[in-house]
Design an enzyme around this catalytic site. Structure first.
Site: not given
Ligand code: ATP
Ligand code: MG
Length: 511
Positions: A366-367
């Site tokens: 997600r990052v």
């Protein structure tokens, strides 16, 4: 005169008072009233704190867990063999702690700081409580730098950043430990401190991990914190917290730390056992209600600190085991929601020999994408999407008898990509090697290479790139975005590789 003598007397009295040591010291001593597996109930410990350390008559340590006005529940941090009902239990006046320091590098210790290797006792080191509050929001910085695992499928398609928490999950024997271990081994010379917390595993598996770390020269920057399945349940429970306290010590000094928790399923089971024996009410799958909290409070401690706090980071790779590929079970769903992404290992891919068996469709970061090096982001941005499309296409193509040229091309390229994502153990790829190989694929230079020759070709490109494109490789590693000229240069280099086969040099199909 009288006044002076009085003053002298007073001075002498104060001095004596300061050096006075009472002959007797008070100590809080309680008594064990019952023992059930890894839990002892003790009375007479009035005023004891939660998580306080106590010592049994035989020297075994314990951690106070539940507090009633009269009876305290104590989790044993060692064997219950010599503990008897009615025997004494002493308060030690401090909470459970662990030693910290650079001296721990290369060592194998347990969750209370006792060395388990043959390198002798540890020097006298500072100790810190194993439970620490997570860094507050205002000290945290976004994830901006990549943590290169050296594993192609991860660095390319599911990139991880420093300070990220990425879950590794899959059924048993799907290569979870292998991914975590390869990542540690590939951090050599990258100035990253690695911590491997082995929780509740078989002794033989842990011994194998330590052997492999030694074999590949990774122990010099690694600390192993161990509680095997045979160790006290309480020790298994505290191990990840103790390991994180050590990681925090390095993070505070501005270092980048990688911590592996292998695995948190067993940690959850250890906590379930303790909770049930402490008579806490069971919830879903008999886990206590605070199981989410014990994992989130652990993983919240991993972060990237702002520059004014040293710019250090802890990247966490928690591992969990799924049963029959059930991602929707209690512990997997909890951890998926706590972490910043997951790498899912599929037993089907493992059985087919596609190793590492990462199921790209079910994995996500997600990052990490934001932290990926510019050269990578630019190049592999589309790769993930086209790979999922390929997987779909492959399923459908089984039914279609005739495929148009475009579909055939995509299928062939997808197959080559899947082949390129295969990787043996302990074969870390550097960033520029990965970028050059992926460029060869996206530029269509591998379209004509027969499938069985793909890996051979890849090896050839890899072995020659570092020698022939020295300057460019260095620039790519520094994060340069590839210009059209760079790409042309790389394509020329690949086409000129002797032995790549005449057919491979057919005009490139622009991807
Ligand atoms: P467990 O559930 O027992 O913890 P695991 O999921 O951690 O298992 P590993 O022990 O990492 O799985 O791997 C299982 C086996 O697969 C090991 O023998 C390992 O060497 C092999 N293996 C894993 N990845 C690869 C790879 N990329 N290439 C070759 N062999 C691999
Ligand atoms: Mg394992």
């Amino acid at each position: 005169m009288l006044e002076k003598s009085l003053q002298n007397h007073q001075k002498a009295f104060k001095k004596t008072l300061a050096s006075y040591k009472p002959l007797f010291e008070t100590e809080d001593i309680g008594r064990i009233i019952s023992l059930a597996g890894p839990i002892a109930q003790a009375e007479g410990l009035a005023g004891v704190h939660a998580e306080e350390l106590v010592r049994f008559a035989d020297g075994t340590l314990g951690m106070v867990s539940s507090l009633n006005p009269k009876v305290a529940g104590v989790i044993l941090l060692g064997s219950a063999e010599n503990i008897r009902a009615g025997s004494e239990i002493r308060r030690l006046g401090r909470v459970v702690d662990i030693c910290i320091g650079r001296e721990l590098l290369g060592r194998v210790i347990d969750g209370t700081g006792v060395p388990l290797d043959t390198k002798g006792p540890l020097p006298d080191l500072e100790r810190r409580p194993i439970e620490q509050p997570a860094p507050p929001i205002m000290r945290r910085a976004p994830v901006t730098a990549p943590l290169e695992t050296g594993i192609k499928v991860i660095d390319g398609l599911i990139p991880i950043g420093k300070g990220q928490r990425e879950l590794i999950l899959g059924d048993r024997q799907t290569g979870k430990t292998a991914i975590a271990l390869d990542t540690i081994v590939n951090q050599k010379d990258k100035n990253i401190i690695c911590i491997y917390a082995a929780i509740g595993q078989r002794e033989s598996s842990t011994a194998k991990v330590i052997h492999e770390l030694n074999l590949h020269g990774a122990m010099e920057y690694t600390i192993v914190v161990v509680a095997t399945g045979q160790d006290a349940t309480g020790l298994q429970f505290i191990t990840p917290y103790a390991a994180t306290t050590i990681a925090e010590y390095f993070m505070e000094q501005g270092k980048d730390v990688l911590i592996v928790y292998d695995d948190l399923t067993r940690h959850a089971r250890a906590y379930r056992e303790l909770s049930l024996l402490l008579e806490r009410s069971p919830g879903r799958e008999a886990y206590p209600g605070d199981i989410f909290y014990i994992h989130s409070r652990l993983l919240e401690r991993s972060t990237h600190l702002r520059p004014e706090y040293g710019n250090g980071s802890i990247t966490a790779l928690p591992v969990i085991e799924t049963e029959a590929q059930n991602l929707a079970a209690y512990i997997p769903t909890n951890l998926i929601s706590i972490t910043d992404g997951q790498i899912y290992l599929s037993p089907d891919l493992f059985a087919k020999g596609f190793l590492p068996a990462v199921d790209v469709g079910k994995s996500v970061s997600r990052v990490g994408g934001k932290a990926q090096k510019a050269g990578f982001r630019d190049l592999v941005g589309q790769l993930r999407l086209s790979y999922s499309q390929f997987e779909e296409l492959e399923t459908f193509s089984r039914f279609a008898s005739r495929l148009d040229a475009e579909t055939t091309k995509n299928l062939e390229r997808g197959k080559r990509l899947r082949e390129l994502l295969r990787q043996d153990r302990f074969q870390g790829y550097r960033d520029f090697e990965q970028i050059i190989i992926m460029l060869a694929l996206t530029e269509g230079l591998l379209d004509q290479v027969p499938m069985e020759k793909i890996r051979e070709t890849e090896d050839m490109i890899r072995s020659q790139a570092a020698n022939q494109l020295v300057e460019l490789c260095r620039e790519i590693s520094k994060g340069r975005i590839l210009t059209e000229k760079d790409k042309e240069k790389i394509c020329h280099f690949i086409k000129d590789i002797p032995g790549l086969g005449q057919e491979a040099q057919a005009p490139a199909v622009k991807g």
